[in-house]
Design a protein around this motif. Sequence first.
Motif, mmCIF file in Angstrom:
data_model
loop_
_atom_site.group_PDB
_atom_site.id
_atom_site.type_symbol
_atom_site.label_atom_id
_atom_site.label_comp_id
_atom_site.label_asym_id
_atom_site.label_seq_id
_atom_site.Cartn_x
_atom_site.Cartn_y
_atom_site.Cartn_z
ATOM 1 N N VAL A 174 0.890 -1.234 0.017
ATOM 2 C CA VAL A 174 -0.072 -0.081 0.011
ATOM 3 C C VAL A 174 0.847 1.178 -0.045
ATOM 4 O O VAL A 174 2.226 1.241 0.542
ATOM 5 N N LEU A 176 -0.208 4.822 0.519
ATOM 6 C CA LEU A 176 -0.666 5.900 1.214
ATOM 7 C C LEU A 176 -0.848 5.808 2.803
ATOM 8 O O LEU A 176 -1.398 4.586 2.925
ATOM 9 N N PRO A 177 0.020 6.380 3.556
ATOM 10 C CA PRO A 177 -0.181 5.857 5.023
ATOM 11 C C PRO A 177 -1.747 6.260 5.592
ATOM 12 O O PRO A 177 -2.254 7.481 5.205
ATOM 13 N N LEU A 178 -2.090 5.489 6.578
ATOM 14 C CA LEU A 178 -3.452 6.010 7.312
ATOM 15 C C LEU A 178 -2.925 6.466 8.738
ATOM 16 O O LEU A 178 -2.125 5.694 9.267
#
Lengths: 215, 317
Positions: A174, A176-178
Amino acid sequence: MYSQNKTISRISSEHSLANMIALVVRKAFGLTVSSKLSLSSGAPRVYFSNHTSHIDFLLVWSALPKETRESTVAAAAADYWCKNKVRHWVASRIFDSVFIERTNIGRCNNPVAAIINELDSGRSVIIFPEGGRTEGPDVAELKSGLYHIARKRPEYELVPVYVHNANRVLPKGVSLPLPVMCSVTFGEPIHLLEDEDKRQFGRRARVEIEKCRVA
Amino acid sequence: MSSVFADPDLAGLFGVLLVVLSLSTLVGRILLYKKKSQGRSEVLENLNQRLNTWWLLIGLFSLSVMIGKHCSVLLFAAISFLALREFLTICPTRKADHLALLTGVLIVLPCQYYLVATGWYGLFAIFIPVYASVVIPLMCAVGGDNRDFLSRIARIQWCFLLCIYFVSHAPAILMLDLGGVQGASVKLLCFLAVVVQISDVAQYVVGKAIGRTPLSKSVSPNKTLEGFVGGIIVAGGCGALMHGLTPFVPVEAFCVALLISVLGTGGDLVLSAVKRDSGIKDYSRILPGHGGILDRVDSICFAAPVFFHLTRYLFAS
């Protein structure tokens, strides 16, 4: 030789960029740090941590106090971090990484020797001895690198680290960091016992990381 | 900036808050200083920590109100974000939900507050219940992981509803047109915020003083029936005193404040149940003495939407 050149060539703007990144990481992920030992000790150490995400190194490194952080380098897998110019620049200039080989290990590119070289020149090293990212929060079996460091340089402290929630911030695959709150737990340093073999030590080190998880 | 100070009701409210907070801080410090000789007192340290945090919260809130509407909207957007982050942290999701969760944080939240800031009521009211509720489960399904699917989408949807939709109803009060009176909606927002927090504090104080009967032993062991009744009466009374901030007459203000207080307690209980279920004591440690943002705004989450729609239905033109 390589590592010395690298330190000299690092300029101050890269230093302040690194500090800014650490601040942003701490704020963005509401980072909480708990530690059983003083993190501002100047002695070189090996921090060995679980590894679920690219952000693990950032979290462990940002959790350290500023002075310690400046003398702490990452052990970055050469096959991943030297693949293109951007990755290489980030790893070498911003985070002052020591590149280690995961494949085609020969006499002249021994990862343990590279890490010991860093330690001997007074820097701490963050390593992920599981040998790659795991899918979940459980700690996988450790590779033998940690054992070899412990055997060749018994004087350095080996500090177990558990990073919580990084697999939810940026799971494998993944980009994009959450923003999820993360915490980093540093455990008590371990050393190689006299009658301990590779397997026993690996198992004990893994348990020490697990202990930080529940602590 | 000038409009707030020019308004006698608001200036009075902030004046009273300043005096109360200063006095409490003074008393807190004196007690702490006196107790120091007898060793540490955790209750007193916590009280002082709480008061320090109150200074920060009230300071930020009044500053945002003074600067203007958009600043208040931004403050609540920040609160929403922090609440969302705390909730996501305790909310078990899987890798397949990553896109849906990112969409919530990066798109749904900013859009919802954009709608508040521009006063687009029609879309504001349905954006999350309709559009986000259609898109989010779809994104989880596209993720291709069926495990716990129903509970995952239920959790995620409720999380967005609570942390974004509900919280956004507090600044949404600013879009109400209350008979064309300048600055009336700002005062109404202050009324809501102050009543909710007074209710919390009063319940805590009355409960500590005379509380015996637990309200719900398994969910929130510190809450008592006596504290609840005392708290809502105090909140109602303060509401009536503050009727100048609202379009209500004193009796109406009392009833509305009572309702806000009851709903606030409801929010507190529901979010306590979530905490018990997840096995945590506080949502985070971001507000020293209080815990997390969600520990502080749990009451607003439930009181704001009902208060908003009630006022809009009854009074707004």
